[in-house]
Design a protein around this motif. Structure first.
Motif, PDB file in Angstrom:
ATOM      1  N   UNK B  46      -2.884   2.688  -6.096  1.00 45.32           N
ATOM      2  CA  UNK B  46      -1.445   2.894  -5.885  1.00 45.32           C
ATOM      3  C   UNK B  46      -1.180   3.482  -4.504  1.00 45.32           C
ATOM      4  N   UNK B  47       0.048   3.347  -4.071  1.00 46.34           N
ATOM      5  CA  UNK B  47       0.500   4.029  -2.852  1.00 46.34           C
ATOM      6  C   UNK B  47       0.058   3.359  -1.571  1.00 46.34           C
ATOM      7  N   UNK B  48       0.385   4.009  -0.470  1.00 49.75           N
ATOM      8  CA  UNK B  48       0.127   3.407   0.838  1.00 49.75           C
ATOM      9  C   UNK B  48      -1.364   3.289   1.139  1.00 49.75           C
ATOM     10  N   UNK B  50      -3.558   2.217  -0.954  1.00 51.80           N
ATOM     11  CA  UNK B  50      -4.057   1.434  -2.094  1.00 51.80           C
ATOM     12  C   UNK B  50      -5.387   0.730  -1.853  1.00 51.80           C
ATOM     13  N   UNK B 214      10.325  -6.215  -0.579  1.00 55.31           N
ATOM     14  CA  UNK B 214       9.014  -5.580  -0.798  1.00 55.31           C
ATOM     15  C   UNK B 214       8.009  -5.941   0.291  1.00 55.31           C
ATOM     16  N   UNK B 215       8.456  -6.660   1.298  1.00 55.40           N
ATOM     17  CA  UNK B 215       7.592  -6.965   2.445  1.00 55.40           C
ATOM     18  C   UNK B 215       7.666  -5.793   3.416  1.00 55.40           C
ATOM     19  N   UNK B 217       5.758  -2.278   5.429  1.00 57.48           N
ATOM     20  CA  UNK B 217       4.474  -1.843   5.973  1.00 57.48           C
ATOM     21  C   UNK B 217       3.834  -0.825   5.024  1.00 57.48           C
ATOM     22  N   UNK B 218       4.627   0.129   4.534  1.00 57.73           N
ATOM     23  CA  UNK B 218       4.123   1.148   3.617  1.00 57.73           C
ATOM     24  C   UNK B 218       4.516   0.773   2.194  1.00 57.73           C
ATOM     25  N   UNK B 219       3.945   1.476   1.216  1.00 59.98           N
ATOM     26  CA  UNK B 219       4.049   0.997  -0.170  1.00 59.98           C
ATOM     27  C   UNK B 219       5.499   0.944  -0.667  1.00 59.98           C
ATOM     28  N   UNK B 220       5.968  -0.241  -1.069  1.00 56.66           N
ATOM     29  CA  UNK B 220       7.353  -0.378  -1.518  1.00 56.66           C
ATOM     30  C   UNK B 220       7.619   0.242  -2.892  1.00 56.66           C
ATOM     31  N   UNK B 254       2.963  -6.165   6.011  1.00 61.47           N
ATOM     32  CA  UNK B 254       1.709  -5.550   5.573  1.00 61.47           C
ATOM     33  C   UNK B 254       0.538  -6.079   6.405  1.00 61.47           C
TER      34      UNK B 254
END
Ligand SMILES: Cc1cc2nc3c(=O)[nH]c(=O)nc-3n(C[C@H](O)[C@H](O)[C@H](O)COP(=O)(O)OP(=O)(O)OC[C@H]3O[C@@H](n4cnc5c(N)ncnc54)[C@H](O)[C@@H]3O)c2cc1C
Ligand code: SF4
Ligand code: SF4
Lengths: 84, 563
Positions: B46-48, B50, B214-215, B217-220, B254
């Protein structure tokens, strides 16, 4: 579109649905052994499902608007001036 | 009306099992505290962080010398994250950083994959380098294992949807279990809570692909929950108005930024930045870190677009770059480039500046990670007065967890929270949203509406300006949007219910940001005021807090905490 599961290869282990950071999949084991790619527009392209699928059954397809813009590097040079 | 399916008591509750959250859980458990991690997704991925990261800011005395100030100067003045630090936190971070690096190394995260501590990339020519090159591809599974080993309980697919305070102190949280379609709710009473929900994405219209939110750089999945809920519970936020922007390849957000080894160029072949003309793995091209506005500027002034050219990078460095991208979690990019025949040795990739987001802008914390609300802590990207990304999340996650684990012993659990007004309110809201089902507004309508208002009324520079009257209008519209959304959102399952609640959280974050932006009557960094175009030196040593008191949003300038 984002993740595509190869139904032939998938064993229904559920890993992809379990680990996706944004819950793109839904896995209703009683109806279908294979997870459903349900919220496809929420895929972040992190590749976790591809990396962690033990059967190598997931592939990603990058949506057209996200295409990586690129040119041949040799074109980065001064241009001839154009005259009207 | 929903009821509570499950109630749990714990010493320390960690909200969000990303990098900071797992490190907090590990440190608290090491102190003997009972720990629960409530994670929206699954802590393994999960998260940035991931699927990986590859540069860890730290001070390693045997490499950098005995004086931490040398690296402190790099972090504050020669990196993209120096703008909003209370420097007492920067010092504490650096002093602890090597210990944490060694811990990670011992747990099996390759912190010296080439054998020695190696600092490459994110660097200026001729200056000391502070970004340790590591391989983070398996960092999340490893940290999850270490947290479990110490007895921390991990509740995956349990998003925290409301933080609960009582008598001005933190008391617990309400979570939504999204593992099944039918929503279920768990109530957690805790002596201390560590907020570790990462950055805030999805707040502004996506610059790369406006229709594809949801595109990022960091987790959406990081949608401002920690900030909004702490704010509602009474905690102070800081530096919110200084939302930042990130850069990277055009359209595919991403795709990382600093693992690329090349030189940024204009279409006519001139180099964009003044730092490098020959690509090397030691330096990379720091232009995208410290002047990412350049990618917007060259388009606006017609001299662009700007490209990253790796065609002069040596084959060894190109192989190193590919390896680095794997460690940074960019395998989707590599697969895509392979499939499409995009070869960095031959092709130059266009770069752009992405939409604003909140990283290192958020909760105001002290040197131990404590927020203004007693018992509440925060660490990682969600913090507003310190930022060092992965290194910052790892080190300050540990520091705050360590402190929470110790101080929980001196705190007591509150009485039953089932009747807590925020619990009743939230359960009723969820019931209403589910009842409306498909007849209600869909969550993505609400989310897009927030994004429009933020991008139009509180944009972040370059070029785009804010002003008193624009912000007043934006605030008016945001409040109207929240009213309509609360009364009209619909959802059909736990997943869409969560997204609906996230959209409401984003409205609160947006409102607080606009109030702070209105109060900052100057221009600074990406905060450009059309009506106050200058940078006021008097505000250079002050930070702006924003918080709720008796239902009203207040702001307050406070002194920066300098070493
Ligand atoms: C591709 C990529 C490469 C990067 N490379 C680097 C690098 O090389 N060096 C570097 O320094 N930084 C890098 N970063 C940034 C780095 O990953 C982050 O700074 C770091 O992960 C922050 O850690 P965090 O714990 O604060 O947040 P995260 O790791 O994002 O974790 C936040 C967690 O909170 C959870 N969560 C959110 N809301 C809720 C809620 N309401 N309830 C429960 N859980 C919730 C999320 O699911 C997530 O697990 C990179 C980021 C990306 C995306
Ligand atoms: S790539 Fe990541 S976000 Fe997309 S479906 Fe796979 S795990 Fe989920
Ligand atoms: S991880 Fe692979 S094998 Fe397991 S359910 Fe998903 S696609 Fe099928």
């Amino acid at each position: 579109m984002p993740p595509v599961i190869d139904r032939e290869k998938c064993t229904g282990c559920g890993t992809c649905a379990e680990i996706c950071p944004v819950q793109v999949f839904r896995h209703h084991k009683d109806n279908d052994k294979i997870p459903e790619v349900k919220f496809r527009r929420e895929c972040w392209h992190c590749n976790a499902c591809v990396l962690d699928c033990p059967a190598g059954a997931v592939s990603l397809s990058v949506p057209l608007p996200c295409m990586l813009l690129h040119v041949d590097a040799s074109t980065l040079k001064p241009r001839e001036p154009r005259h009207v | 009306m929903y009821s509570i399916a499950q109630s749990i008591d714990t010493d320390v509750l960690v909200m969000g099992g990303g990098i900071a959250g797992l490190m907090a859980a590990i440190a608290s458990a090491d102190r003997g505290a009972k720990v629960i991690v409530a994670e929206k997704a699954n802590t393994r991925r999960s998260g940035s962080g991931a699927t990986g990261n590859d540069h860890f800011r730290c001070w390693i005395p045997e490499k950098h010398g005995p004086d931490y100030r040398v690296i402190m100067n790099e972090v504050l003045n020669f990196s993209q994250f120096g703008l909003c630090h209370d420097t007492v936190l920067t010092r504490r971070f650096l002093e602890k950083s090597f210990d944490i690096v060694k811990m990670w190394d011992a747990w099996g995260i390759p912190m010296r994959p080439t054998g020695d501590w190696e600092f490459t990339g994110h660097a200026f020519p001729g200056r000391i380098r502070s970004a340790l090159k590591y391989d983070g591809a398996q960092q999340k599974p490893i940290l999850t294992r270490e947290a479990r080993k110490r007895g921390a309980g991990i509740l995956n697919h349990h998003a925290v949807i409301e933080l609960l305070a009582e008598d001005g102190e933190i008391a617990g949280a309400l979570t939504l279990d999204t593992s099944r379609d039918e929503p279920a709710f768990t109530l957690i009473r805790a002596k201390c809570v560590v907020v570790a929900t990462g950055c805030t994405t999805r707040l502004y219209v996506n610059k790369a692909t406006p229709g594809w939110m949801f595109n990022t750089a960091f987790c959406p999945g990081n949608a401002g929950g920690g900030i909004a809920q702490s704010f509602r519970a009474g905690a102070k936020l800081v530096n919110l108005e200084l939302a930042t922007r990130h850069a990277g390849p055009r359209y595919f957000e991403r795709a990382g930024k600093s693992t690329w080894i090349g030189v940024y160029k204009y279409p006519d072949g001139r180099t964009l930045g003044p730092f490098v003309s020959k690509p090397t793995k030691e330096l990379g091209d720091i232009t995208s870190d410290i002047w990412n506005a350049s990618f917007t500027e060259v388009v606006k002034n017609g001299s662009g677009p700007a490209y990253l050219d790796c065609s002069e990078t040596s084959p060894e460095d190109l192989a190193y770059m590919r390896w680095g991208m794997k460690g940074e979690g960019l395998t989707a990019l590599l697969d895509y480039m392979d499939r499409e025949g995009i070869d960095p040795a031959r092709h130059a990739v266009e770069f752009m500046q992405y939409e604003p987001f909140l990283i290192g802008k958020g909760l105001d914390v002290d040197i131990n990670g404590q927020c203004s609300l007693p018992g509440l802590y925060a660490a990682g990207d969600v913090v507003g007065n310190f930022r060092a990304d992965i290194g910052g999340a790892a080190v300050y996650g540990w520091i705050s967890g360590d402190h929470a684990g110790t101080s929980a012993a001196g705190r007591t659990l509150r009485g039953s929270l089932e009747r807590h007004p925020a619990v009743e309110r939230t359960l009723a809201l969820c019931a209403d949203i589910m009842k409306r089902g498909e007849r209600g507004y869909a969550w993505d309508e609400a989310n897009m509406a927030v994004q429009q208002l933020m991008s139009d009324y509180a944009p972040a520079g370059p070029f785009e300006k804010r002003s008193e009257s624009l912000l007043d209008a934006g605030l008016h519209y945001m409040r109207a949007l929240r009213g309509k959304s609360r009364a009209g959102l619909g959802a059909v399952c736990s997943h869409t219910l969560l997204r609906a609640l996230e959209s409401l959280d984003l409205m609160d974050v947006g409102e607080a940001l606009m109030v702070a932006a209105r109060e900052r009557r100057e221009s600074r960094g990406p905060h450009l005021r059309a009506d106050y175009t200058f940078t006021n030196p008097m505000l250079g040593e002050l930070f702006l807090d924003v918080f709720l008191r008796e239902g009203e949003i207040q702001t307050e300038w406070r002194k920066r905490n300098m070493v």
